[in-house]
Design a protein around this motif. Structure first.
Motif, short mmCIF file in Angstrom:
data_model
loop_
_atom_site.label_atom_id
_atom_site.label_comp_id
_atom_site.label_asym_id
_atom_site.label_seq_id
_atom_site.Cartn_x
_atom_site.Cartn_y
_atom_site.Cartn_z
N LYS A 1 0.82 -1.11 0.03
CA LYS A 1 -0.19 -0.08 -0.13
C LYS A 1 0.92 1.15 0.04
N ASP A 2 0.22 2.27 -0.89
CA ASP A 2 1.02 3.58 -0.87
C ASP A 2 2.63 3.52 -1.34
N LYS A 3 2.82 2.26 -1.98
CA LYS A 3 4.16 1.95 -2.53
C LYS A 3 4.20 1.53 -3.81
N LEU A 4 3.61 0.16 -3.76
CA LEU A 4 3.69 -0.72 -5.44
C LEU A 4 2.30 -1.10 -5.46
N TRP A 5 1.79 -0.76 -6.71
CA TRP A 5 0.46 -1.38 -7.18
C TRP A 5 0.57 -2.20 -8.59
N PHE A 6 -0.46 -3.02 -8.67
CA PHE A 6 -0.54 -3.64 -10.08
C PHE A 6 -1.73 -3.57 -10.51
N PHE A 7 -1.83 -3.85 -12.04
CA PHE A 7 -3.12 -3.92 -12.63
C PHE A 7 -2.63 -5.19 -13.73
N ALA A 8 -3.29 -6.35 -13.47
CA ALA A 8 -3.13 -7.41 -14.74
C ALA A 8 -4.36 -7.62 -15.27
N ASP A 9 -4.49 -7.87 -16.76
CA ASP A 9 -5.46 -8.11 -17.59
C ASP A 9 -5.23 -9.00 -18.56
N ALA A 10 -6.42 -9.67 -19.16
CA ALA A 10 -6.41 -10.61 -20.19
C ALA A 10 -7.58 -10.59 -21.11
N ARG A 11 -7.66 -10.98 -22.37
CA ARG A 11 -8.35 -10.87 -23.34
C ARG A 11 -8.39 -11.79 -24.28
N HIS A 12 -9.72 -12.47 -24.68
CA HIS A 12 -9.56 -13.34 -26.24
C HIS A 12 -10.96 -13.04 -26.91
N TRP A 13 -10.68 -12.46 -28.11
CA TRP A 13 -11.83 -12.11 -29.08
C TRP A 13 -11.73 -12.61 -30.28
N ILE A 14 -12.79 -13.56 -30.81
CA ILE A 14 -12.95 -13.95 -32.15
C ILE A 14 -14.03 -13.37 -32.97
N SER A 15 -13.57 -13.07 -34.06
CA SER A 15 -14.97 -12.42 -34.73
C SER A 15 -14.67 -13.10 -36.18
N SER A 16 -15.54 -13.79 -36.60
CA SER A 16 -15.65 -14.52 -37.96
C SER A 16 -16.94 -14.62 -38.59
N SER A 17 -16.93 -14.09 -39.83
CA SER A 17 -17.99 -13.98 -40.77
C SER A 17 -17.98 -14.87 -41.98
N ASN A 18 -19.11 -15.38 -42.34
CA ASN A 18 -19.29 -16.07 -43.59
C ASN A 18 -19.49 -14.83 -44.73
N GLN A 19 -18.84 -14.95 -45.83
CA GLN A 19 -18.78 -13.96 -46.68
C GLN A 19 -19.85 -14.38 -47.74
N ALA A 20 -20.65 -13.32 -48.16
CA ALA A 20 -21.83 -13.56 -48.98
C ALA A 20 -21.31 -13.83 -50.51
N GLY A 21 -21.78 -14.97 -51.35
CA GLY A 21 -21.29 -15.00 -52.70
C GLY A 21 -19.98 -15.39 -52.83
N ALA A 22 -19.24 -15.89 -51.85
CA ALA A 22 -17.88 -16.19 -51.85
C ALA A 22 -17.56 -17.74 -51.60
N ASN A 23 -17.15 -18.63 -52.01
CA ASN A 23 -17.11 -19.78 -51.63
C ASN A 23 -15.44 -20.42 -51.85
N PHE A 24 -15.15 -21.44 -51.09
CA PHE A 24 -13.80 -22.18 -51.47
C PHE A 24 -13.98 -23.00 -52.54
N GLN B 1 5.91 4.07 -6.30
CA GLN B 1 6.33 5.40 -5.62
C GLN B 1 7.70 5.25 -4.99
N ALA B 2 8.75 5.47 -6.05
CA ALA B 2 10.14 5.23 -5.44
C ALA B 2 10.46 6.28 -4.20
N THR B 3 10.26 7.53 -4.28
CA THR B 3 10.65 8.44 -3.24
C THR B 3 9.15 9.50 -3.40
N LYS B 4 9.10 10.48 -2.34
CA LYS B 4 7.89 11.35 -2.26
C LYS B 4 8.11 12.30 -3.90
#
Length: 414
Positions: free
Chosen positions: A304-327, A367-370
């Motif tokens: 407290k009052d000296k060293l803080w942390f914040f950790a985060d993570a994210r996973h996002w997938i966005s995929s769309s079938n394309q109209a009129g296009a095929n393999f 917060q290394a020093t004042k």
């Protein structure tokens, strides 16, 4: 050449590089400034002005007024502040609920009345909402607003909240269907390549080609606020286009965090293919193939009052079938040459795009020093714009490319 001369030249180069980087940087903090008078209107010199807030790792920061009664406290992280002015022979005066956002200068003036310094007069007025000291034209959007509005997932959607901003038509997003295809926008006649994206007030330039930033994504649960600048830049700024400055969350003396998850599927999607369009040969519109996001972050004190942390993570997938296009497949594989060179569309395998974004981050505040504080912000991303440009309708999926960004590391120290 002597070693001392080599070292001297090296030092000059470092200083020039640092000056250039400073000129390209934005801001990640705000300012509280004003003047202290007595009840007759005379300036009060030497008055102590202190600000307190949970956003400050040192909890409080103070200064004294000059002979002109003016004071200025800089480098204040976004948050809610209380400001107190004291001077011998006067009652202390306190203002609460002063909100500081990125790039904002709040003017807080005091009028001290004679009395005991142990007496505190709390002044209840509206918090300053107009910045009368800076010329930068900006809009600051809090994380609460970003979470509440039905906009897409990428940084390219922030300009939708900015009057006068023009984003490329292909970049307009609904519900997060698109990835980070492009994040630029035009403002006041600027070119798209004039756009600049900053993180924590710092230009990071990671494989960013002008206004096209197809590499970096942003975890919404790790975002404190977003600063959108559109004009009034300083002379040191080398870019006249719009600026998007993403301010990350920090830890605190109490543990806190957030989590969000959302998804979409074809059943939740409507279409606009009318019978008239079907008569023209339009069989359908693009549809959701896969769409979901899981993100979270947690922060707090290591000490407290000296060293803080914040950790985060994210996973996002966005995929769309394309109209009129095929393999495609080899429909005439058994035919004699050259008839076996022709391929046919495979209607059982519609073409699609895949945009994946996975990132983890860690932010430390020490917060290394004042008078000395350091922050370290590290983010690692693993992203892909797979089947890139398939949505243009000009390429077969076999002719597209997979744009992998592995691994994208951003390591910022201030």
């Amino acid at each position: 050449m002597r070693k001392s001369q080599v070292f001297g030249h090296f030092l000059v180069v470092c200083l020039l590089a640092a000056t250039s980087a400073w000129g390209q940087a934005g801001t990640n903090s705000g300012v509280i400034a004003g003047e202290v008078d007595d009840s007759s209107g005379a300036k009060v010199a030497g008055a102590k002005v202190a600000v307190t807030s949970p956003a400050l790792i040192e909890q409080a920061r103070e200064t004294v007024t000059g002979d002109d009664g003016l004071y200025r406290i800089v480098n204040l992280p976004p948050g809610i502040y209380a400001v107190t002015a004291t001077q011998t022979g006067f009652s202390a005066s306190k203002r609460e609920g002063v909100e500081i956002t990125t790039g904002f200068t709040a003017t807080v003036n005091f009028s001290l009345t004679p009395g005991s310094v142990t007496q505190t007069v709390t002044v209840t007025t509206e918090a300053p909402v107009l910045d009368t000291q800076d010329s930068v034209v900006q809009k600051v959007i809090s994380n609460t607003i970003l979470e509440a509005l039905p906009i897409g997932k990428s940084a390219s959607d922030y300009p939708a909240l900015l009057p006068g901003a023009i984003a490329p038509a292909a970049s307009q997003d609904v519900g997060g269907l698109k990835g980070e295809q492009t994040q630029g926008f035009r403002i006041h006649g600027s070119a798209p390549i004039d756009f600049t994206q900053l993180r924590d007030g710092m230009y990071y330039g990671a494989m960013t080609g002008g206004g096209s930033n197809q590499l970096s994504s942003n975890n919404p649960t790790a975002t404190q606020e977003v600063q959108l600048e559109t004009g009034g830049y300083t002379a040191e700024d080398w870019n006249n286009g719009g600026h998007v400055n993403i301010i990350p969350k920090s830890g605190g003396n109490a543990f806190h965090g957030s989590f969000q998850a959302d998804f979409g599927n074809k059943a939740l999607q409507s279409g606009n293919v009318t019978p008239a369009l079907q008569a023209l040969g339009v069989n359908g519109s693009s549809s959701i193939r896969s769409l979901y996001e899981v993100a979270g972050g947690i922060g707090g004190p290591i000490k407290k009052d000296k060293l803080w942390f914040f950790a985060d993570a994210r996973h996002w997938i966005s995929s769309s079938n394309q109209a009129g296009a095929n393999f495609f497949y080899d429909a005439n594989e058994a035919a004699p040459f050259p008839n076996n060179l022709y391929y046919a569309a495979d209607p059982s395998r519609p073409a699609y795009d895949v945009n994946t974004y996975t990132d983890i981050g860690l932010r430390l505040t020490w917060q290394a020093t004042k008078r000395n504080q350091f922050t370290h912000n590290f983010i690692q991303e693993r992203n892909c714009n797979c089947f890139y440009t398939i949505s243009s309708g000009l390429l077969a999926p076999e002719a597209t490319t997979h744009h992998w960004y592995v691994h994208d590391w951003r390591d910022q120290v201030t």
